[in-house]
Design a protein around this motif. Sequence first.
Motif, short mmCIF file in Angstrom:
data_model
loop_
_atom_site.label_atom_id
_atom_site.label_comp_id
_atom_site.label_asym_id
_atom_site.label_seq_id
_atom_site.Cartn_x
_atom_site.Cartn_y
_atom_site.Cartn_z
N THR A 88 0.85 -1.18 0.00
CA THR A 88 0.00 0.00 0.00
C THR A 88 0.88 1.24 0.00
N TRP A 89 0.94 1.91 -1.13
CA TRP A 89 1.77 3.09 -1.30
C TRP A 89 0.95 4.35 -1.02
N VAL A 90 1.64 5.45 -0.75
CA VAL A 90 1.01 6.75 -0.54
C VAL A 90 1.67 7.73 -1.50
N VAL A 91 0.86 8.40 -2.30
CA VAL A 91 1.36 9.44 -3.18
C VAL A 91 1.03 10.79 -2.56
N SER A 92 2.00 11.71 -2.57
CA SER A 92 1.79 13.06 -2.03
C SER A 92 2.19 14.07 -3.09
N VAL A 93 1.40 15.13 -3.18
CA VAL A 93 1.67 16.22 -4.12
C VAL A 93 1.74 17.51 -3.32
N GLN A 94 2.93 18.07 -3.22
CA GLN A 94 3.09 19.36 -2.54
C GLN A 94 2.88 20.46 -3.56
N ILE A 95 1.88 21.30 -3.31
CA ILE A 95 1.48 22.36 -4.25
C ILE A 95 1.61 23.70 -3.55
N ARG A 96 2.37 24.60 -4.15
CA ARG A 96 2.51 25.95 -3.62
C ARG A 96 1.95 26.93 -4.64
N SER A 97 0.87 27.63 -4.25
CA SER A 97 0.21 28.55 -5.17
C SER A 97 0.73 29.98 -5.06
N SER A 98 1.43 30.31 -3.95
CA SER A 98 2.03 31.63 -3.77
C SER A 98 3.21 31.47 -2.84
N ASP A 99 3.79 32.59 -2.41
CA ASP A 99 4.96 32.52 -1.54
C ASP A 99 4.65 31.88 -0.20
N ILE A 100 3.42 32.03 0.30
CA ILE A 100 3.10 31.55 1.65
C ILE A 100 1.96 30.55 1.67
N ASP A 101 1.32 30.29 0.54
CA ASP A 101 0.16 29.38 0.52
C ASP A 101 0.56 28.07 -0.14
N GLN A 102 0.47 26.98 0.62
CA GLN A 102 0.79 25.69 0.06
C GLN A 102 0.04 24.59 0.81
N THR A 103 -0.08 23.44 0.20
CA THR A 103 -0.75 22.29 0.81
C THR A 103 -0.15 21.03 0.23
#
Length: 684
Positions: A660-675
């Motif tokens: 069971t693998w886990v894929v993660s996508v780090q997304i930064r939409s601006s200098d301080i906003d990310q998830t």
Amino acid sequence: MEKAAHPRTARPGTAHARTAHARTARRRRVAGLIGVLGALLALMLADAGPASAHATLDSTDPAQNSVVATAPQAVTLTFSETVSLSGDSVRVLDPAGKPVDTGHPAHADGKGDTARVGLNSGLANGTYTVAWRAVSEDSHPVGGAFTFSIGTPSDTSVSTTALQGAEADGLVAALYGTGRTVAYAAFALLAGVAAFVLVCWPAGATRRPVQRLLMTGWTALLASTVAVLMLRGPYERGTGVGQALDLSLVRSTLDERIGTALAARLLLLAAAGIFLSLLVGQLGQPPKPAAPAAAAAAEDEDADAEAAELRALEQRAAERPQREARLGLGVAWLVLAVALSATWVGADHASVGIQVWLALPLGILHLIAMALWLGGLASLLVALREGVGAEVVDRFSKIAFGSVAALAATGIYQSWRGLGSWSALTGTEYGKLLLVKSGCVVVMLGVAWISRSWLARLRSAPAEAAEVQRAEVPEPVGAAARSEDPVRQAQLDRQRAATASAGRERGLTPTRAGLRRSVLVEAMVAVAVLVVTTMLTNSPPGRVAGGIKAAGTTAGAGSAAPAAPQTQPGRTVELRLPYDTKGRTPNAKGTATVSLDPAGTGPNEVKLALDGTDGKPVDVPEVQLAFTLPDRDLGPLPVALTPAGTGRWSGTAQLPLAGTWVVSVQIRSSDIDQTTPTQQFKIG
């Protein structure tokens, strides 16, 4: 009669005017505090950027998930900041799980942000796993793994005991965390009690309970510093507690930044011991009695103005040595407090990342304010038991207010700097611990408000507001020597015990007892704050691997989590990950689609697509993709992405094992906003 009545009628007006003036002054203080916080927030946002608190792996040679034609002579890793290496920081394992590196990794070309280890000659074709572990510049251990292939990719089976991660041994981690918590508490006790004595209650230096508090803080800080120094080596390397006495590990720890800080703390504690002896020796001396002429003038009710002025001058002269001693000791306390605080701040989160020039002094201010508040609470508990007057409690109340204001301002800045985005407040372990700490602080403030109401009652009762004088109880006749009569001796022992008990309970009037109970609850909550603070300093803020690991743990812990989709080998699988960075730009919210082909063990072609809420492709300043296998402690395995158009990327992922693998996508939409959204899927 009318003239005599006039002053009496003017008093209520005067009291009303004073009350109004006090309210105006309070409003001005609050307005000034809000202005300072606003200016601080503007300064923070003026240099806003992505926070960095732990080293991350930027690039590798050979590249991650790459296929090289011939066997390389070495493996080189490049990090985002300087790292410290040990003898087994980088290990390379063949498909059968056997080590093929030459050992003893070192910095490539003397660069502190690199790690290089040589490889054995004659390596066969297949997929090789690189497991690495290092210590980042902020003194926290970090680790991970990735794969590369020689010739053609192959299946690989890597032993979980041979693969290194970033986790320390459980017992070592518990002892190390306990040592750091005790160190924080001891510093608060040592610095806070000394400040309370210097500013609020100089006579407290003569009281045995206060002296015991000072020595407890000094001894506990010394013992915890030695323990942390001994446990640091096993904590970094993930070994057992038996390695704590390995002098070679202690020597290597002293070569690191945190080891230098711990050694400096031990030297400062030697100076602090001298300071404590001077504090008790100087302030513990009773004030010199007034001159006989002044004493005689005090008894004469008809003394003229010159005699009164003479008495005042001689009284100030008698108190001058103690005032000078307090001033000199206060300067020494400030120097020691700043220096001791720097041994934490200089080797922790504040020493790396953005705005180091601002984070270091604010971190020192945060620790000193914490010590003034928490150590002062412990001193106040003793002082109330000893029967201090309301003026002592008033002085500490003002210090506590200033400390809380400093803690709030510096805490807001540290939180902003460590989180980097609002989503990290609930999406990371660091953010959750920060919420717990904030809740505890709110509880402390609520209890402190109750304490203020008790203080108001103490002020309103003149009989209780005055300080209780410690009366000298004469020694009973025959008490100096033990009586030959056993009955008489038992009676004398009971009399001495009752006298001592009466002396201890003298200061606990009902109002003082209520205030003391409130302060005790406040101090108990403060212990919880210290524990959470230690956990915060050991937690990596916003680290992608933490989010991945949390996702894997949550899925395996309860049946309410959605089942991971089962992939079919040879067929493409699409994973949809909704995301929301909480930003205001058009790319802040949408869906990330990850496609794997052929969705099996070995090399997989990966495609990533980001679409906004309207279904159209959106571009972002930064995006990172990684895979991890929590059950086997494998990963994160990052994927090198190549842009393939607006909101589109492609790359290759090497998934060596089924599970069971886990894929993660780090997304930064601006200098301080990310998830960092995550999702599970099964292979095999």
